[in-house]
Design an enzyme around this catalytic site. Structure first.
Site, PDB file in Angstrom:
ATOM      1  N   CYS A 170       0.834  -1.200   0.000  1.00 34.61           N
ATOM      2  CA  CYS A 170       0.000   0.000   0.000  1.00 34.61           C
ATOM      3  C   CYS A 170       0.869   1.251   0.000  1.00 34.61           C
ATOM      4  O   CYS A 170       1.379   1.662   1.039  1.00 34.61           O
ATOM      5  CB  CYS A 170      -0.930   0.001   1.218  1.00 34.61           C
ATOM      6  SG  CYS A 170      -1.941   1.483   1.348  1.00 34.61           S
ATOM      7  N   CYS A 189      -0.439   4.136   2.083  1.00 39.01           N
ATOM      8  CA  CYS A 189      -0.328   3.906   3.528  1.00 39.01           C
ATOM      9  C   CYS A 189       1.089   4.181   4.026  1.00 39.01           C
ATOM     10  O   CYS A 189       1.283   4.747   5.100  1.00 39.01           O
ATOM     11  CB  CYS A 189      -0.687   2.459   3.873  1.00 39.01           C
ATOM     12  SG  CYS A 189      -2.294   1.897   3.308  1.00 39.01           S
ATOM     13  N   ASP A 190       2.087   3.757   3.242  1.00 42.52           N
ATOM     14  CA  ASP A 190       3.443   3.695   3.757  1.00 42.52           C
ATOM     15  C   ASP A 190       4.469   4.539   3.010  1.00 42.52           C
ATOM     16  O   ASP A 190       5.634   4.601   3.423  1.00 42.52           O
ATOM     17  CB  ASP A 190       3.916   2.234   3.763  1.00 42.52           C
ATOM     18  CG  ASP A 190       3.020   1.351   4.623  1.00 42.52           C
ATOM     19  OD1 ASP A 190       2.560   1.838   5.672  1.00 42.52           O
ATOM     20  OD2 ASP A 190       2.779   0.200   4.239  1.00 42.52           O
TER      21      ASP A 190
END
Length: 315
Positions: free
Chosen positions: A132, A135-136
């Site tokens: 992701c 997300c990261d």
């Protein structure tokens, strides 16, 4: 007892809930651990009608959820671990909740990211390995990043990650990419993206501090070498989240729900499918939303005159 339970969210589940709620079906939506589905892990959504300037995936999903709530949809968070669809009403076993009983069920559980299943990958999830980018990506500012994959999602993630990393290397096991031309062109025009094609990842290298490299094998020469990286993002596709239905509803060899052509009806009357759990061809947010609408309408029609419970006594 519920008239209709929608399992899963995302464009398919939320759209089904909106239509059902407006038809006074009082749907219950069971959210999994990632409410909103895959779109919550994407950045700009440019091809969803009605947003000429685009919209962020998480914002689009949040708007859909609020719209479903506005018309009376209720939500519970849990993980469906088992079903009994041998007779109606259907029984769902939900971790953290218990048993839920429903007249009809719409399955919109979507799909989950696939991983390469090579040494060092699962051990380093959250330590440099991710599926992701949104997300990261923030954690890899000014660091070297590798993206594995050859489809649209890999191109999108590589482009997005150039906002953070010092450089992004896109790795694919073939010379040809599966991504659409427009997505390939965008990636190739990005000067921060380099390419390492026709190589097979064989191991994620890491120290106690995190990922240090991706070991790959050249498919032509057989040479094994290491691509140095601080972050590895896997974008090689998805697996439908249908394991809990195996043996209860007909699935194809890849785990996708089999539906009657032209409908969202499954092999079990009263069970309907929406979104990526059966769509093996289009897999777009708008087609998922469209199938959520279809599933709701199919469900409404099915329940006309087929209710097990006398709802007039529940008023």
């Amino acid at each position: 007892m519920h008239k209709v339970v929608v399992i899963g969210t995302g464009p398919a589940g939320y759209t089904a809930a909106i239509y059902l709620a407006r038809a006074n079906m009082e749907p219950l939506v069971i959210e999994g651990p990632q409410p909103g589905g895959q779109l919550t892990t994407t950045t700009d959504v440019e091809n969803f009608p009605g947003f000429p300037e685009g919209i962020m995936g998480p914002e689009l999903m949040d708007n859909m959820r609020k719209q479903a709530e506005r018309f009376g949809t209720t939500f519970k968070t849990g993980w469906v671990t088992g079903v009994d669809v041998s007779e109606r009403p259907f029984k769902l076993q939900v971790e953290g909740i218990g048993e839920i009983v429903a007249e009809a069920v719409i399955v919109a559980t979507g799909a989950s990211a696939k991983y390469m299943n090579i040494p060092g990958e699962q051990e380093n999830l959250g330590k440099g390995v991710s599926a992701c980018a949104t997300c990261d990506g923030f954690f890899f500012r000014n660091k070297k990043i590798v993206v594995v994959g050859g489809g649209d999602s890999a191109m999108e993630e590589a482009n997005f990650l150039t906002r953070f990393g010092s450089g992004v290397t896109l790795v694919h096991r073939r010379n040809e990419l599966r991504a659409s031309k427009i997505m390939q062109d965008r990636a190739r025009e990005n000067s921060k993206i380099s390419w390492d094609l026709n190589v097979t990842p064989i191991e994620v290298e890491a120290t106690g501090m995190g990922v240090t490299g991706l070991r790959v094998k050249d498919n032509e020469t057989g040479e094994v070498r290491v691509i140095e990286t601080d972050g590895l993002f896997v974008a090689i596709g998805h697996k439908p989240n249908t394991d809990f239905l195996r043996g209860h509803v007909n699935l194809d060899e890849n785990g996708y729900i089999v539906v009657t052509p032209g409908t969202t009806e499954t092999s079990v009357p009263g069970i309907f499918a929406a979104g990526d759990v059966f769509d093996t061809k289009y897999r777009q947010a708008i087609t998922a939303a469209g199938s959520g609408c279809q599933a709701a309408l199919d469900c409404e029609k099915y329940l006309e005159g087929n209710m097990v419970h006398d709802w007039s006594k529940s008023l």
